[in-house]
Design an enzyme around this catalytic site. Structure first.
Site, short mmCIF file in Angstrom:
data_model
loop_
_atom_site.label_atom_id
_atom_site.label_comp_id
_atom_site.label_asym_id
_atom_site.label_seq_id
_atom_site.Cartn_x
_atom_site.Cartn_y
_atom_site.Cartn_z
CB ALA A 134 -1.00 0.04 1.15
CB ALA A 135 4.46 2.02 -0.09
N GLY A 136 2.56 2.61 -2.50
CA GLY A 136 2.23 3.36 -3.71
C GLY A 136 0.84 3.95 -3.67
CG ASP A 137 -2.50 1.47 -3.60
OD1 ASP A 137 -2.31 1.76 -4.79
OD2 ASP A 137 -2.73 0.32 -3.19
#
Length: 312
Positions: free
Chosen positions: A249-252
């Site tokens: 979820a880092a990119g999100d």
């Protein structure tokens, strides 16, 4: 309404492993947990936790996970009026988490595949929202629904943020000069047809991606930060050094935080820096949507850490 996110809503089964199994091999996992995920849901939750007013457009199934997914979105402050129910299972992601925080993910679309061009177009056209609103899309829903979302957004005068993930071709001219295209290094490599492994290569590719139509193209590089290209030149934002626990979820988180900051009136450089700080906080925690920080947490992080240097 500040943003509408049109995309996937998944239940994630996260399994911690010491090493991935080889062909025909069985290994023992260290942990297992269910959590809310999907690029669309994660990005909606990330934007809402930064204080943006967000509506989610997507689909859940008729299984036992449907209620958990919609409740989690609602509890995060996301408007779920655009979430429908499709017969069958909800979207599912199998997330294998290795030591050091690296993950490998397999996504089964489930109800996400039920989103139609007609349905997403109607959801956008019926919105009572200002013209500076952002429509956020990704590639975990059918491609024709993604393109229909973008066309409808343009008819309404809304700006588009397209996270082209998982990687797929971006047709020339679909995005306009007010729009943003965001990819990571793997997705940038797919679009450019050559490896993107460092900021130098990312600067070249980000500038090339502008030829597809967007006014801003961003290539995120994990612990190397990001490179963004505009018509006026390129910008490099280094990452903050942090102890990585889980990159899920880092990119999100980056997308949602950027949309909240950028659509909230901050300039592009400040929004890029803010989103990078939010992503840095995310990777220090385990989980997907539950690892996404709040605006107060990001602001505290920025106060405690000197701003990363910007290279133009």
């Amino acid at each position: 309404m500040d943003a509408v996110v049109i995309g996937s809503i998944n239940v994630d089964l996260v399994v911690g492993v010491d090493a991935m199994p080889g062909p025909g091999e069985t290994v023992l996992g260290q942990s297992a947990r269910y959590q809310v995920g999907g690029k669309g849901a994660n990005q909606a939750i990330a934007a809402a936790r930064q204080g943006a007013r967000v509506r989610m457009v997507g689909a859940v199934g008729t299984d036992a996970f449907a209620g958990m997914l919609t409740s989690a979105l609602r509890e995060a402050g996301v408007d779920v009026a655009g979430v429908t129910q499709a017969k069958g299972p909800s979207g599912t992601a199998l997330v294998f988490l290795e030591p050091g925080g690296q993950n490998r993910i397999v996504v089964v679309p489930g109800a996400n595949a039920a989103l139609t061009p007609e349905g997403v177009e109607r959801a956008v056209m019926d919105l009572d929202a200002p013209r500076d609103m952002a429509v956020v899309v990704q590639n975990e829903i059918p491609p024709d629904a993604v393109l229909a979302s973008i066309r409808a957004a343009h008819r309404r005068g809304f700006r588009v943020v397209w996270n082209a993930a998982p990687p797929a071709q971006v047709p020339v001219g679909v995005l306009g000069s007010e729009d943003v295209l965001v990819v990571n290094e793997a997705e940038a490599s797919h679009l450019a047809g050559k490896p993107v492994v460092d900021p130098k290569a990312a600067r070249e590719v980000a500038a090339q991606l502008l030829a597809l139509g967007p006014g801003l193209a961003v290539v995120t590089l994990g612990d190397k930060g990001l490179v963004a290209a505009t018509r006026r030149g390129t910008i490099q934002v280094p990452a903050w050094p942090v102890e990585v626990r889980d990159t899920t979820a880092a990119g999100d988180t980056w997308i949602g935080a950027f949309v909240a900051a950028w659509d909230g009136g901050e300039d592009v450089i400040q929004a890029l820096r803010y989103a990078t700080a939010a992503s840095a906080l995310c990777v220090t925690r385990a989980g997907a949507s539950d690892s996404i920080p709040t605006r107060a947490e990001v602001e505290a992080f920025l106060r405690a850490h000197p701003p990363s240097q910007i290279f133009s």
